[in-house]
Design an enzyme around this catalytic site. Structure first.
Site, mmCIF file in Angstrom:
data_model
loop_
_atom_site.group_PDB
_atom_site.id
_atom_site.type_symbol
_atom_site.label_atom_id
_atom_site.label_comp_id
_atom_site.label_asym_id
_atom_site.label_seq_id
_atom_site.Cartn_x
_atom_site.Cartn_y
_atom_site.Cartn_z
ATOM 1 N N CYS A 163 -7.023 -4.737 -49.957
ATOM 2 C CA CYS A 163 -6.044 -4.736 -48.851
ATOM 3 C C CYS A 163 -6.471 -5.643 -47.696
ATOM 4 O O CYS A 163 -5.649 -5.991 -46.847
ATOM 5 C CB CYS A 163 -5.819 -3.326 -48.346
ATOM 6 S SG CYS A 163 -5.114 -2.242 -49.601
ATOM 7 N N HIS A 222 -2.724 -3.914 -41.092
ATOM 8 C CA HIS A 222 -2.410 -3.599 -42.487
ATOM 9 C C HIS A 222 -1.618 -2.293 -42.520
ATOM 10 O O HIS A 222 -1.934 -1.348 -41.799
ATOM 11 C CB HIS A 222 -3.729 -3.461 -43.259
ATOM 12 C CG HIS A 222 -3.560 -2.886 -44.618
ATOM 13 N ND1 HIS A 222 -2.634 -3.377 -45.510
ATOM 14 C CD2 HIS A 222 -4.184 -1.853 -45.251
ATOM 15 C CE1 HIS A 222 -2.704 -2.676 -46.632
ATOM 16 N NE2 HIS A 222 -3.633 -1.746 -46.486
ATOM 17 N N ASN A 247 2.415 0.437 -48.890
ATOM 18 C CA ASN A 247 1.206 -0.379 -48.775
ATOM 19 C C ASN A 247 1.253 -1.483 -49.840
ATOM 20 O O ASN A 247 1.107 -1.202 -51.024
ATOM 21 C CB ASN A 247 -0.002 0.537 -48.972
ATOM 22 C CG ASN A 247 -1.328 -0.195 -48.892
ATOM 23 O OD1 ASN A 247 -1.378 -1.418 -48.916
ATOM 24 N ND2 ASN A 247 -2.404 0.569 -48.819
HETATM 25 O O1 UT7 Z 1 -4.965 0.240 -47.967
HETATM 26 C C1 UT7 Z 1 -6.200 0.833 -47.734
HETATM 27 C C2 UT7 Z 1 -6.376 1.990 -48.543
HETATM 28 N N1 UT7 Z 1 -5.549 3.100 -48.346
HETATM 29 C C3 UT7 Z 1 -5.510 3.884 -47.257
HETATM 30 O O2 UT7 Z 1 -5.918 3.508 -46.186
HETATM 31 C C4 UT7 Z 1 -4.968 5.262 -47.445
HETATM 32 C C5 UT7 Z 1 -5.819 6.264 -46.722
HETATM 33 N N2 UT7 Z 1 -5.480 7.652 -46.947
HETATM 34 C C6 UT7 Z 1 -4.284 8.191 -46.613
HETATM 35 O O3 UT7 Z 1 -3.395 7.500 -46.185
HETATM 36 C C7 UT7 Z 1 -4.119 9.701 -46.705
HETATM 37 O O4 UT7 Z 1 -5.366 10.291 -46.931
HETATM 38 C C8 UT7 Z 1 -3.138 10.144 -47.808
HETATM 39 C C9 UT7 Z 1 -1.723 9.768 -47.409
HETATM 40 C C10 UT7 Z 1 -3.515 9.479 -49.123
HETATM 41 C C11 UT7 Z 1 -3.191 11.663 -47.992
HETATM 42 O O5 UT7 Z 1 -2.975 12.342 -46.778
HETATM 43 P P1 UT7 Z 1 -3.871 13.617 -46.423
HETATM 44 O O6 UT7 Z 1 -3.321 14.173 -45.171
HETATM 45 O O7 UT7 Z 1 -5.300 13.160 -46.410
HETATM 46 O O8 UT7 Z 1 -3.534 14.587 -47.594
HETATM 47 P P2 UT7 Z 1 -4.542 15.277 -48.643
HETATM 48 O O9 UT7 Z 1 -5.112 14.259 -49.562
HETATM 49 O O10 UT7 Z 1 -5.472 16.127 -47.885
HETATM 50 O O11 UT7 Z 1 -3.547 16.192 -49.465
HETATM 51 C C12 UT7 Z 1 -3.010 17.375 -48.907
HETATM 52 C C13 UT7 Z 1 -2.248 18.151 -49.977
HETATM 53 C C14 UT7 Z 1 -3.041 18.447 -51.229
HETATM 54 O O12 UT7 Z 1 -2.686 19.749 -51.628
HETATM 55 P P3 UT7 Z 1 -3.662 20.990 -51.328
HETATM 56 O O13 UT7 Z 1 -4.957 20.672 -52.006
HETATM 57 O O14 UT7 Z 1 -3.774 21.048 -49.833
HETATM 58 O O15 UT7 Z 1 -2.907 22.130 -51.935
HETATM 59 C C15 UT7 Z 1 -2.517 17.477 -52.254
HETATM 60 O O16 UT7 Z 1 -2.571 17.939 -53.572
HETATM 61 O O17 UT7 Z 1 -1.124 17.388 -50.409
HETATM 62 C C16 UT7 Z 1 -1.064 17.351 -51.829
HETATM 63 N N3 UT7 Z 1 -0.493 16.073 -52.240
HETATM 64 C C17 UT7 Z 1 0.830 15.863 -52.391
HETATM 65 N N4 UT7 Z 1 1.891 16.693 -52.248
HETATM 66 C C18 UT7 Z 1 3.101 16.157 -52.455
HETATM 67 C C19 UT7 Z 1 -1.142 14.904 -52.494
HETATM 68 N N5 UT7 Z 1 -0.257 13.941 -52.805
HETATM 69 C C20 UT7 Z 1 0.962 14.512 -52.746
HETATM 70 C C21 UT7 Z 1 2.269 14.037 -52.955
HETATM 71 N N6 UT7 Z 1 3.298 14.892 -52.790
HETATM 72 N N7 UT7 Z 1 2.523 12.752 -53.295
#
Ligand code: UT7
Length: 331
Positions: free
Chosen positions: A115, A256, A286
């Site tokens: 990225c 980004h 992204n």
């Molecule tokens: O380009 C450079 C690289 N990329 C980035 O910079 C991305 C960086 N990371 C992020 O943007 C965020 O961490 C995410 C958007 C990927 C995730 O957000 P988060 O607030 O960190 O969520 P999480 O990973 O803690 O997930 C929370 C919950 C989980 O459920 P439990 O364990 O709390 O029951 C996941 O299983 O959300 C669940 N979950 C989803 N639910 C519905 C994960 N993906 C999804 C989904 N739809 N697509």
């Protein structure tokens, strides 16, 4: 000409026609518009068609950038592509773009910085131009992320999109303009946070690697998020300072587009109003190396900045890699 600067003389984009909304995705995987929007800021993304690839999207963006620069393709003497979703492991996507555009035998190569790709190719391109060896370089961020996403993994597949953005770098005799100081960083010790394990020499393609879904992008989203917030904030402040400026001297911030919460935390850290920060993640998700040039093209079209303004580019991605750049738009 006694060139004193390297300017961005043209910009172009190529964005696939196919729009896929969060609601569309929620029909095929266990997710929702509410979850995707609230956690990432993404509303929809564009996905490439079967015959579109990083090289075809990149070539289309490059054609537009050449036209925007008002030069002939024969004046281009260097092609650099930033991509993490190349058409094939080799030859480089830049070679394919060079052939598709009919650029003769000019030098062409890829840079893999995920990225952060556009920040890396901007630095490499500008420094090569400053050496005096080239007159007009095409630098292109191009991705078909949909080809390396695991469409069964809801934690990653909802976040990315396809597209390409290109810039022409040209020599200029205007002083104090164009590409300023750039800072690039990388931390390979954190390669496990975001990678694609299969397909290289460590894990060549095999029936086992395919069935274990190792040829897709894997990400520890939470850890990448924390690193991105910290490093993009630090490097942005450092870059502004290295250019002898303060945040108020920057007309438009072009980060980004990975997550609206990362972008908002950057604005807060810099104490700048979001009206000076360009955001299009809601429409494209992204697009990795394509995200900064697509955003820069749109920001210029919409008048977020103009001749004589300083803009700040920053990105963060797999590697880990990150970078910051100040560009002063030519008068
Ligand atoms: O380009 C450079 C690289 N990329 C980035 O910079 C991305 C960086 N990371 C992020 O943007 C965020 O961490 C995410 C958007 C990927 C995730 O957000 P988060 O607030 O960190 O969520 P999480 O990973 O803690 O997930 C929370 C919950 C989980 O459920 P439990 O364990 O709390 O029951 C996941 O299983 O959300 C669940 N979950 C989803 N639910 C519905 C994960 N993906 C999804 C989904 N739809 N697509």
């Amino acid at each position: 000409m006694t060139a004193s600067s390297v300017i961005i003389s043209g910009l172009g984009t190529s964005i696939p026609d196919k729009v896929v909304t969060n609601d569309d995705l929620s029909k095929v995987i266990d997710t929702s518009d509410d979850w995707i929007r609230s956690r990432s800021g993404i509303g929809e993304r564009r996905l490439a068609g079967e015959n579109e690839t990083a090289s075809s999207l990149g070539a289309a963006a490059a054609r537009a950038a050449i036209a925007d620069a008002g030069i002939s393709k024969d004046e281009v003497d260097l092609v650099i592509v930033g991509t993490m979703s190349p058409d094939m492991p080799f030859p480089s996507t830049a070679c394919l773009v060079q052939a598709e555009l009919g650029l003769g035998t000019v030098a062409a190569f890829d840079v893999v910085a995920a990225c952060s790709g556009f920040l890396y190719i901007l630095e490499v391109g500008a420094k090569l131009m400053k050496s005096g060896a080239y007159r007009n370089a095409l630098i292109i961020g191009a991705e078909k992320m949909s080809s390396i996403l695991d469409w069964q993994d809801r934690t990653t597949c909802v976040l990315f999109g396809d597209g390409a953005g290109a810039a022409v770098l040209s020599l200029s005799d205007q002083a104090n303009t164009g590409v300023g100081e750039i800072i690039l960083r990388a931390d390979g010790s954190k390669m496990d946070l975001l990678n694609m394990p299969g397909g290289g020499a460590r894990m060549p393609a095999s029936a086992e690697s395919v069935s274990a879904r190792q040829h897709f992008l894997k990400m520890n989203g939470k850890e990448v998020f924390k690193n991105a917030v910290r490093e993009m904030g630090d490097i942005t402040l450092e870059t502004i300072e290295k250019n002898g400026l303060v945040p108020d001297d920057i007309k438009c911030f072009i980060p980004h587009q990975a997550n609206i919460r990362i972008i908002e935390s950057l604005a807060k850290r810099l104490q700048v109003d979001m009206s000076r920060v360009y955001v299009n993640i809601d429409r494209y998700g992204n697009t990795s190396a394509a995200s900064v040039p697509i955003a820069m093209w749109e920001a210029r079209q919409k008048g977020y900045f103009g001749p004589g303004d300083n803009i700040l580019l920053t990105a963060f991605g797999a590697g880990l890699t990150w970078g910051g750049a100040v560009v002063r738009w030519p008068e």
